[in-house]
Motif scaffolding. Structure first.
Motif, PDB file in Angstrom:
ATOM      1  N   TYR A 285     -27.053  24.084  25.760  1.00  0.00           N
ATOM      2  CA  TYR A 285     -26.116  23.655  24.723  1.00  0.00           C
ATOM      3  C   TYR A 285     -26.505  24.363  23.424  1.00  0.00           C
ATOM      4  N   TYR A 286     -25.594  25.160  22.893  1.00  0.00           N
ATOM      5  CA  TYR A 286     -25.934  25.989  21.734  1.00  0.00           C
ATOM      6  C   TYR A 286     -26.042  25.199  20.438  1.00  0.00           C
ATOM      7  N   HIS A 287     -25.511  23.974  20.429  1.00  0.00           N
ATOM      8  CA  HIS A 287     -25.399  23.253  19.164  1.00  0.00           C
ATOM      9  C   HIS A 287     -26.710  22.620  18.708  1.00  0.00           C
ATOM     10  N   SER A 288     -27.726  22.521  19.566  1.00  0.00           N
ATOM     11  CA  SER A 288     -28.928  21.789  19.165  1.00  0.00           C
ATOM     12  C   SER A 288     -30.187  22.495  19.639  1.00  0.00           C
ATOM     13  N   SER A 289     -31.058  22.848  18.685  1.00  0.00           N
ATOM     14  CA  SER A 289     -32.368  23.417  19.008  1.00  0.00           C
ATOM     15  C   SER A 289     -33.305  23.108  17.856  1.00  0.00           C
ATOM     16  N   ILE A 290     -34.586  23.172  18.117  1.00  0.00           N
ATOM     17  CA  ILE A 290     -35.598  22.931  17.097  1.00  0.00           C
ATOM     18  C   ILE A 290     -36.873  23.653  17.506  1.00  0.00           C
ATOM     19  N   CYS A 291     -37.583  24.235  16.548  1.00  0.00           N
ATOM     20  CA  CYS A 291     -38.847  24.921  16.832  1.00  0.00           C
ATOM     21  C   CYS A 291     -39.970  24.147  16.147  1.00  0.00           C
ATOM     22  N   ILE A 292     -40.962  23.711  16.929  1.00  0.00           N
ATOM     23  CA  ILE A 292     -42.078  22.916  16.420  1.00  0.00           C
ATOM     24  C   ILE A 292     -43.380  23.533  16.914  1.00  0.00           C
ATOM     25  N   ASN A 293     -44.222  23.958  15.975  1.00  0.00           N
ATOM     26  CA  ASN A 293     -45.556  24.483  16.307  1.00  0.00           C
ATOM     27  C   ASN A 293     -45.529  25.575  17.371  1.00  0.00           C
ATOM     28  N   GLY A 294     -44.635  26.531  17.223  1.00  0.00           N
ATOM     29  CA  GLY A 294     -44.586  27.673  18.135  1.00  0.00           C
ATOM     30  C   GLY A 294     -43.887  27.415  19.450  1.00  0.00           C
ATOM     31  N   VAL A 295     -43.208  26.276  19.587  1.00  0.00           N
ATOM     32  CA  VAL A 295     -42.460  25.960  20.816  1.00  0.00           C
ATOM     33  C   VAL A 295     -41.000  25.712  20.436  1.00  0.00           C
ATOM     34  N   LEU A 296     -40.103  26.439  21.090  1.00  0.00           N
ATOM     35  CA  LEU A 296     -38.668  26.285  20.863  1.00  0.00           C
ATOM     36  C   LEU A 296     -38.102  25.311  21.891  1.00  0.00           C
ATOM     37  N   PHE A 297     -37.417  24.264  21.425  1.00  0.00           N
ATOM     38  CA  PHE A 297     -36.789  23.276  22.301  1.00  0.00           C
ATOM     39  C   PHE A 297     -35.274  23.371  22.166  1.00  0.00           C
ATOM     40  N   TYR A 298     -34.568  23.237  23.298  1.00  0.00           N
ATOM     41  CA  TYR A 298     -33.109  23.147  23.240  1.00  0.00           C
ATOM     42  C   TYR A 298     -32.609  22.271  24.384  1.00  0.00           C
ATOM     43  N   LEU A 299     -31.449  21.668  24.165  1.00  0.00           N
ATOM     44  CA  LEU A 299     -30.851  20.795  25.168  1.00  0.00           C
ATOM     45  C   LEU A 299     -30.142  21.620  26.233  1.00  0.00           C
ATOM     46  N   ALA A 300     -30.163  21.117  27.474  1.00  0.00           N
ATOM     47  CA  ALA A 300     -29.534  21.851  28.579  1.00  0.00           C
ATOM     48  C   ALA A 300     -29.176  20.879  29.697  1.00  0.00           C
ATOM     49  N   MET A 301     -28.473  21.440  30.680  1.00  0.00           N
ATOM     50  CA  MET A 301     -28.098  20.677  31.873  1.00  0.00           C
ATOM     51  C   MET A 301     -28.379  21.526  33.107  1.00  0.00           C
ATOM     52  N   LYS A 302     -28.993  20.921  34.132  1.00  0.00           N
ATOM     53  CA  LYS A 302     -29.243  21.655  35.365  1.00  0.00           C
ATOM     54  C   LYS A 302     -27.922  22.045  36.011  1.00  0.00           C
TER      55      LYS A 302
END
Length: 664
Positions: A285-302
């Protein structure tokens, strides 16, 4: 002492060493030295005083409650006769500049070449970034009238002062005539996203932007047969490296998944996409991501099971990991340094009809989510009303910022204090009377004065026999930024440069083999040397450098010269030479720079602007004698920029002959 007089137009050798003078005869032929010449002369155009900034900084230290940005006031401290009313050490200059607003720091680059070098140095830019992280800002951006506009304001105006009105500053406008999405800014940089879908242009290219410096740069086009490409940007604080992650999307009925995963690293030379392997098929999902302490997180679906999950991409190792979600989250947030998520009844937006939301916090050890429910205050319904808002993020410890999706006039954002459960509508002034545009609001934005574009490509132009010439790229193992004019000694070209980190180095380029070699200075002295080392010299067929403690300039107040020879760089041996008292009376009110050291061991100094009368100064360090030489014949060019050279060799051959035959 009587002055020696040299006629600039004379063909004889009225004085030794022989000197060549070049005057900028037209305003259009100014070079990089021109800003320096205009700023530093005896008419007080460029010597800078930090007295006002020091006062502001000291007040801030004494009054810890004050969190206003320190404004650096530039004022002249050189009187009519060029006398210095006070100077500051380099370390104090760096300390002050690291605290000024980014917009001011960008303007200060125009003061002189030395200031530009200082403000672009990795040491100061990293220190500025560290200080900026303690004073985050609200960032608002939208596209309108063919441009991408950025506005920001200190975050504390919303949280601590509980203000109903905030005035934002316009940072920059980037030309952009088609629609695009925007990734969450990371450590001061932003990246456009999902341009292929929103713009319907297959040739659309992503763009990296730094709102603090006003720079933007297009990224290489992603090679893919797919029309949809989703991008994210992340930052590795250990290696101080930005990376852009992109995925090409396949969108057939019931076959949603990312097929190609590619990554691009900024600041490593030529920008190039690299393919990555991902073990789990998923749809991001392109609408939500965040980078914390060198790790990029984003929402997705299998892709197969349609299960919701959060994907983590480690910026250093470039590995994917997958965290199952118990439900569909609306957005990801940074909650006190931990990964958090927000969920509410309507996935896309909230309005006055909502009564609460869920806050999910990730338990990193057990890889499980912990849920809590927050009930909105009764006045939420009246304050927000029918405005559709989304969850922007958390500022401070427990304060939430909501923003509308669409620009309005007037434009409001909403501040929720979760501790007191109070809601405030904050009017944003300064964005202009525009309405209807998609608006992106971000919190915890960090100002970054580091420039995106630095010298990376190296190309050599070779003059061949017969008048031909050709250029070719040469490999360089260490990306670096040149910082001063070079000098050629026995077939080796030397120049000062800075690496990506905090390191000063001397680069040696072998003219024959076209290979680079590097001598790095790692000790604390390098922090000051990098700002003061202005002139490289040929000292008895060895590389040397002359340094002064006055911003690279010499005046009547100069009392000593630091002398450095390359052979001693490992031991960091310095030779401090004290200038005799006669210097002050001869130099008078001139501001001088070192031209070169002659073969006779004399230092030649001159001004960067052509005065009447015009002098050069020859200083013999061994005998401690000073000769002032008056140059005549250039009076008609008074006030122009001038460039002086020593040890010039006359050659009567025509250029065609030089290019057609080997030099003797």
């Amino acid at each position: 002492m009587d002055d020696l007089i040299m006629n600039a137009g004379a063909g004889g050798s009225a004085a030794s060493p022989m000197a060549v003078f070049s005057s900028a005869l037209s305003s259009g032929s100014a070079t990089q030295a021109a800003p320096v010449a205009e700023e530093k002369n005896k008419n007080s155009k460029g010597f800078i005083s930090f007295s006002c900034a020091m006062s502001a900084m000291m007040k801030k230290r004494k009054r810890q409650v004050s969190k206003e940005d320190v404004a650096l006031t530039i004022s002249s401290s050189v009187g009519e006769y060029g006398e210095n009313s006070g100077t500051l050490p380099i370390d104090l200059m760096v300390e002050i500049l690291s605290r000024v607003p980014a917009k001011s720091a960008a303007r200060f680059r125009c003061v002189s070449n030395d200031w530009n070098s200082l403000l672009r140095s990795p040491y100061l830019t990293n220190l500025f970034l560290k200080r900026s992280s303690a004073r985050p800002r609200l960032l608002i951006t939208f596209q309108a009238e063919g441009k991408w506009s950025f506005f920001s304001s200190p975050e504390y105006l919303i949280s601590e002062q509980n203000s109903n009105l905030v005035v934002v500053d316009n940072h920059m406008d980037v030309p952009k005539d088609y629609s695009f999405g925007v990734c969450v800014p990371v450590c001061g940089l932003m990246c456009t996203s999902n341009e292929w879908v929103l713009s319907r242009k297959r040739d659309a290219r992503m763009m990296i932007c730094n709102p603090s410096t006003g720079q933007f740069k297009s990224l290489p086009k992603v090679r893919s047969c797919r029309g949809n490409v989703i991008t994210y940007i992340g930052y590795n604080p250990i290696e101080k490296q930005y990376k852009v992650l992109c995925m090409t999307i396949r969108e057939k009925p019931f076959k949603f998944k990312a097929e190609e995963h590619q990554v691009l690293t900024l600041g490593t030379g030529k920008l190039k996409w690299r393919m990555l392997e991902c073990s789990v098929d998923h749809y991001p999902y392109y609408h939500s991501s965040i980078c914390i302490n060198g790790v990029l997180f984003y929402l997705a679906m299998k892709s197969e099971s349609k299960e919701y999950m959060t994907v983590s991409f480690h910026m250093k190792d470039e590995n994917f990991m997958f965290i199952p979600n118990q439900d569909l989250l609306s957005t990801l947030i940074n909650y006190k340094g931990r990964l958090g998520g927000i969920r509410h009844k309507s996935f896309g937006f909230m309005d006055g009809g909502d009564v609460g939301f869920e806050l999910w916090i990730l338990d990193v050890i057990n890889q499980k989510w912990i849920r809590s429910i927050h009930v909105l205050p009764p006045m939420w319904k009246d304050v927000v009303a029918e405005t559709r808002v989304y969850f922007v993020g958390i500022i401070g410890s427990c304060e939430v910022v909501f923003s509308p999706f669409v620009k309005s006039d007037p434009f409001y954002i909403f501040h929720l204090d979760m501790k007191s459960n109070s809601i405030t509508r904050v009017e944003i002034k300064g964005t202009g009377p525009l309405e209807g545009q998609a608006v992106y609001t971000f919190v915890n934005h960090i100002e970054n004065v580091n420039l995106i574009i630095q010298a990376r490509k190296h190309q050599v132009l070779t003059l061949e026999n017969g008048g031909n010439y050709y250029g070719e790229f040469v490999d360089c193992s260490i990306p670096h930024t040149p910082k001063c004019v070079g000098i050629c000694i026995n077939g080796h070209l030397y120049y000062k440069a800075m690496e990506n980190e905090y390191q000063l180095m001397i680069v040696r380029f072998d003219i024959r083999s076209e290979k680079f070699k590097f001598t790095t200075i790692n000790n604390y002295e390098a922090v000051q040397i990098q700002f003061l080392l202005r002139t490289l010299i040929d000292y008895k067929v060895k590389l040397g450098a002359l340094i002064t403690d006055l911003d690279g300039m010499f005046s009547r107040a100069t009392t000593c010269i630091e002398f450095w020879v390359l052979d001693d760089v490992e031991e960091h041996k310095w030779w401090r030479h004290y200038i005799p008292p006669l210097w002050e009376s001869l130099v008078e009110n001139y501001w001088l720079v070192i031209v070169r050291m002659t073969r006779n061991g004399e230092i030649v100094l001159t001004s960067l602007e052509l005065y009447d009368p015009f002098y050069t100064f020859c200083y013999n360090m061994k005998r401690k004698t000073i000769t002032r030489i008056k140059i005549q014949g250039m009076e008609a060019f008074k006030g122009r920029n001038i460039f002086t050279f020593t040890d010039h060799i006359e050659d009567v051959r025509l250029m065609e002959a030089i290019m057609a035959t080997k030099a003797g």
